[in-house]
Write an enzyme that holds these catalytic residues in place. Structure first.
Site, mmCIF file in Angstrom:
data_model
loop_
_atom_site.group_PDB
_atom_site.id
_atom_site.type_symbol
_atom_site.label_atom_id
_atom_site.label_comp_id
_atom_site.label_asym_id
_atom_site.label_seq_id
_atom_site.Cartn_x
_atom_site.Cartn_y
_atom_site.Cartn_z
ATOM 1 N N ASN A 141 -13.590 -10.904 8.275
ATOM 2 C CA ASN A 141 -14.645 -9.923 8.493
ATOM 3 C C ASN A 141 -14.045 -8.565 8.840
ATOM 4 O O ASN A 141 -13.359 -8.431 9.873
ATOM 5 C CB ASN A 141 -15.561 -10.391 9.631
ATOM 6 C CG ASN A 141 -16.609 -9.348 9.985
ATOM 7 O OD1 ASN A 141 -17.571 -9.147 9.245
ATOM 8 N ND2 ASN A 141 -16.428 -8.666 11.115
ATOM 9 N N GLU A 142 -14.239 -7.593 7.971
ATOM 10 C CA GLU A 142 -14.055 -6.156 8.228
ATOM 11 C C GLU A 142 -12.624 -5.697 8.462
ATOM 12 O O GLU A 142 -12.419 -4.546 8.885
ATOM 13 C CB GLU A 142 -14.940 -5.704 9.405
ATOM 14 C CG GLU A 142 -16.422 -5.829 9.115
ATOM 15 C CD GLU A 142 -17.316 -5.210 10.176
ATOM 16 O OE1 GLU A 142 -18.513 -5.004 9.876
ATOM 17 O OE2 GLU A 142 -16.834 -4.943 11.285
ATOM 18 N N VAL A 143 -11.625 -6.498 8.174
ATOM 19 C CA VAL A 143 -10.263 -6.040 8.449
ATOM 20 C C VAL A 143 -9.815 -5.006 7.412
ATOM 21 O O VAL A 143 -9.156 -4.017 7.770
ATOM 22 C CB VAL A 143 -9.283 -7.221 8.534
ATOM 23 C CG1 VAL A 143 -7.900 -6.709 8.940
ATOM 24 C CG2 VAL A 143 -9.769 -8.260 9.542
ATOM 25 N N SER A 200 -14.568 -8.902 3.817
ATOM 26 C CA SER A 200 -15.892 -8.298 3.643
ATOM 27 C C SER A 200 -16.041 -7.200 4.686
ATOM 28 O O SER A 200 -15.745 -7.416 5.871
ATOM 29 C CB SER A 200 -16.984 -9.354 3.829
ATOM 30 O OG SER A 200 -18.267 -8.795 3.688
#
Length: 838
Positions: A435-437, A489
């Site tokens: 998530n979001e890295v 994502s």
């Protein structure tokens, strides 16, 4: 591979239930419960107060720094001991622990996401046996790694200076998040048992769909065994739903303890996501037979469906959408976080309540977010049965991670275990690495915030690539090659105004403090995160506070608001749209109205933009503890206004009305795979129910489409009082109302709403309480509540037109007659006008 469905002929011995525990270094033992954790055991023993109550969180941080010891005496009889093999099977150990049986070390663990199976017959005796589990403090265990590194990882949600969460293969949110507390737990959090067998057992069954058409399906099963299958043994396969899935495989057919079997099913029944058809399942059974006795069995659900994630360049940018059974399907849903800080408390009933809530809200997808856990088998079985597709993150979120050999090996074991455990489920739609890295590397200014040198940061990014570009995609390709894998994502970033690029997490509203109207402008190809906070309603908030705490500036409510600007943001948006609330309980109510109204703009903008935009997953479905958060369902299971709005906005057919001051556009969305013939009716009414203008026409909505039905020039409506009129749009098929929506010309704060009584009448019909509401003038956001129950009405926070009769229902299943009468007599309701001062 731990298989909960496996039943051994020689017998299993479940070790769940009563244990004892103590803090290491102390003498006294206290009762404990397995599955469980140290926090819930301490609370049950009366050693700590409820961690969720008031500001107790801050008083309990000492627990994470201690070691905890657990023990249990269990009896092994001669029959079990006569088995050829006995394994200790532990489905979940959180996290760093050493297990011994009768004083003999058995295993040391370091990953809460992995189930362990360890041979232990040699250390067992007939009669009493002692199992001891010592959990080492996650903080003390990982601190040396931080000290050797000489810097902290950029885990900004980890509420400590050292950011030790990155070294633990443990739920990241246990270390704190911007919606959840810091409770770094230890314990046996899933089932633990002894499994005894002789000869062989079924280790794994891997199902694959080879082909699917309306005429036939070809399916393949690869069955792997552990142990030595005797020559005269066999494997029986059958399925109650299809006589064509039936065969007996002799032992001689196994090569290296593995066999592949293929079946053809004529006229197959497909599995469909919620809203498009039945989520039909074939339950395929496998049994090992030796000397006429069943020595092991396994069952796997099979959902016959094709699924593709299309993520490729196109004329509009880069696409991102899901095809199911050859059809492009708009994904409607939410992000799912752990349903409790103390995971052992999430039982099948709580899973079912949240899943049913998602189905009731017309959702077809949930995203299991990467800062939590891989959910248990019950969760995915229910998703299979209810037709909910699962976007499955690996458990990495919002930070970089180590890349040393030991960490990589630990993650590899985790990925292999969970892919094998989940890959047969038809609900699994895709795998996402983190998530979001990716977004964080580019936009969160980590080198500046954490003082990384160029060499250190480059090394961290190389470790990142080793995990998400090499390790995880290779394991997915090896074990689940037909499913889509994405590294991180989102793929496109809202900070770059690149809405045409794949999926997005849009946080311009909230974090960026942009107005809700941005949702109507910033429409990506697929939206997998966006949201806005609200508070629980008073009845929920009162459960974890005292009266003196019920002020946003109180120390207690500051503990239950994890976003540093959260209360300020809720207030600033509210000031722009609403009149000031008259008291604290009305502030809570208005926060939920605001959240629902804001996200309504996003829901409808995303759906109306189909097929450019093909998904809308908001943040977040549920809560992990009682607090201010982005959830649509509070910790206690009460639906917020947001969840009711999602139910309306995610309906199979929905009308979307938008205005620019001069015109109002009426758009219709149809998710069905068949055309819909319906009547469109527009009606301009004042708040007293007088109809000023109407328009009707017959329409045909094409399958899976969004279409502009009508553009109304407001000048043609004459001189209307925009602060006391509403445009009502409805879509009706025969006598079935498919959609109704309301367009107001002015903000809430300037609407000339009149105060009047809402009449209520109630009846109990079977296991339902039915409530009929009516009022002489329009009421906005009518909220109906019943004390003494956490059940939810079929609709709530709705607009009630003047003179309209609105019928809602409340389930009474399981209630006594007294409880039913209390519900019927205790109904209260309010609307927006009741929240204002003056």
């Amino acid at each position: 591979m731990v298989n909960k469905a496996s039943i051994q002929h020689t017998g299993n011995l479940l070790l769940n239930g009563a244990w004892e525990f103590r803090q290491a270094g102390t003498e006294r033992w206290f009762p404990a419960t397995v599955p469980g954790c140290n926090f819930t055991d301490l609370m049950a023993a009366g050693l700590i107060d409820d961690p969720f109550y008031r500001d107790n969180e801050s008083k309990l941080q000492w627990i994470e720094k201690e070691n905890w010891e657990y023990r249990k005496i269990f009896v092994v009889d001669e029959e079990m001991l006569s088995a050829q093999y006995i394994d200790l099977v532990a489905d979940g150990l959180d996290t760093f622990c050493d297990i011994s049986i009768n004083g003999h070390p058995v295993v040391s663990t370091e990953n809460m996401f992995v189930g362990y199976r360890i041979a232990c017959k040699d250390v067992l005796v007939a009669g009493d046996n002692l199992i001891e589990v010592v959990f080492r403090s996650p903080i003390c265990e990982t601190m040396p790694r931080y000290e050797r590194a000489g810097y902290a990882y950029p885990a900004e949600n980890d509420k400590s200076e050292e950011k030790l969460s990155v070294y633990c293969r443990k739920a990241p949110c246990h270390f704190g998040w911007d919606w959840g507390p810091r409770f770094v737990t230890s314990g046996i959090w899933r089932d633990i048992q002894l499994c005894a067998y002789s000869h062989a057992r079924i280790e794994d069954v891997h199902y694959q769909l080879l082909s699917l058409s309306d005429e036939k399906a070809e399916v393949q099963f690869v069955i792997a065994l552990e142990g030595a299958l005797p020559a005269k043994s066999s494997l029986s396969i059958w399925c109650e739903q299809s006589e064509q899935i039936a065969t007996t495989v002799e032992a001689t057919a196994f090569v290296d303890n593995q066999v592949c079997v293929t079946f053809t099913i004529d006229n197959p029944r497909r599995w469909w996501p919620n809203g498009l058809g039945e989520a039909f399942l074939y339950y395929v059974d496998f049994a090992l037979i030796c000397d006429g006795l069943e020595i092991d069995k396994w069952q796997t659900p099979v959902g016959l469906r094709t699924i593709e994630v299309i993520n490729q360049p196109d004329d509009l940018g880069v696409s991102f959408f899901v095809k199911v059974n050859g059809h492009s399907v708009f994904m409607k849903g939410a992000n799912y976080i752990p349903a409790d800080s103390f995971l052992n408390r999430v039982d099948a009933e709580r899973h079912n309540a949240l899943m049913d809530a998602a189905v009731s809200a017309n959702m077809n997808m949930l995203r299991v977010w990467g800062g939590g856990i891989y959910q248990d088998d019950t969760f995915y079985r229910m998703a299979d049965e209810k037709g909910l597709l699962i976007w499955q993150d690996f458990m990495f979120a919002c930070t970089l991670y180590p890349g040393d050999e030991g960490f990589i090996a630990n993650v590899k074991a985790e990925a292999e275990y969970n892919i094998k455990r989940l890959r047969n489920h038809p609900c699994i739609a895709l795998w996402c690495g983190n998530n979001e890295v990716d977004m964080a590397i580019k936009h969160w200014e980590w080198p500046e915030k954490f003082g990384y040198s160029e060499a250190v940061y480059e090394g961290l990014k190389q470790d990142y690539k080793a995990l998400f570009d090499t390790l995880l995609p290779s394991v997915v390709a090896e074990l689940d090659s037909n499913r889509f894998y994405m590294r991180s994502s989102p793929i496109g970033f809202w900070e770059e105004d690149a809405d045409h690029i794949a999926n997005h997490h849009f946080w311009g509203v909230w974090h960026g403090e942009q107005p809700f109207s941005e949702y109507q402008k910033r429409i990506p190809r697929f939206m997998s995160e966006y949201g806005f906070q609200s508070f629980p309603m008073a009845r929920s908030l009162n459960r974890f506070t005292e009266e003196a705490d019920r002020d946003l500036q109180s120390d207690v409510l500051r503990v239950h608001q994890k976003h540093p600007r959260g209360n300020q943001l809720i207030h600033s948006y509210m000031d722009a749209e609403f009149r000031p609330p008259k008291d604290f309980s009305q502030l809570l109510y208005l926060s939920q109205v605001q959240q629902a109204e804001g996200l309504k703009l996003a829901f409808e903008a995303h759906r109306a933009a189909m097929p450019f935009c093909m998904g809308s997953l908001y943040w977040q479905l549920n809560d992990t503890w009682p607090a201010a958060s982005w959830s649509g369902i509070d910790y206690y299971g009460k639906w917020k206004a947001l969840h009711y709005q999602a139910k309306r906005s995610f309906a199979e057919q929905v009308l979307v009305l938008t205005g620019d001051g001069n015109t109002v556009k009426v758009q219709a969305v149809n998710d069905a795979l068949v055309p819909v013939q319906a009547a469109l009716e527009l009606s301009l009414q004042d708040f007293n129910g007088n109809v000023r203008w109407t328009y009707t026409r017959e329409v045909i909505l094409q399958p899976a489409s969004s279409v502009l039905l009508h553009t109304q020039d407001l000048a043609e409506l004459g001189d209307i009082q925009t602060d006391e009129c509403v445009l009502v749009a409805s879509l009706t098929e025969n006598t079935n109302r498919l959609s109704i929506t309301y367009f107001y010309f002015e903000p809430h704060k300037v609407l000339r709403l009149a105060k009047s009584e809402i009449s209520l009448s109630t009846t109990i019909a079977g296991d339902e309480l039915q409530v009929v509401l009516q009022a002489p003038v329009l009421h906005r956001h009518v909220f109906v509540d019943v004390p003494h129950t956490v059940a939810n009405f079929s609709d709530n926070f709705f607009d009630l037109l003047a003179g309209e009769q609105k019928v809602i229902s409340l389930p009474l299943t399981g209630m006594t007659q007294d409880e039913r009468e209390q519900c019927q007599q205790g109904i209260v309701c309010q609307s927006l006008i009741d929240s204002f001062t003056g």
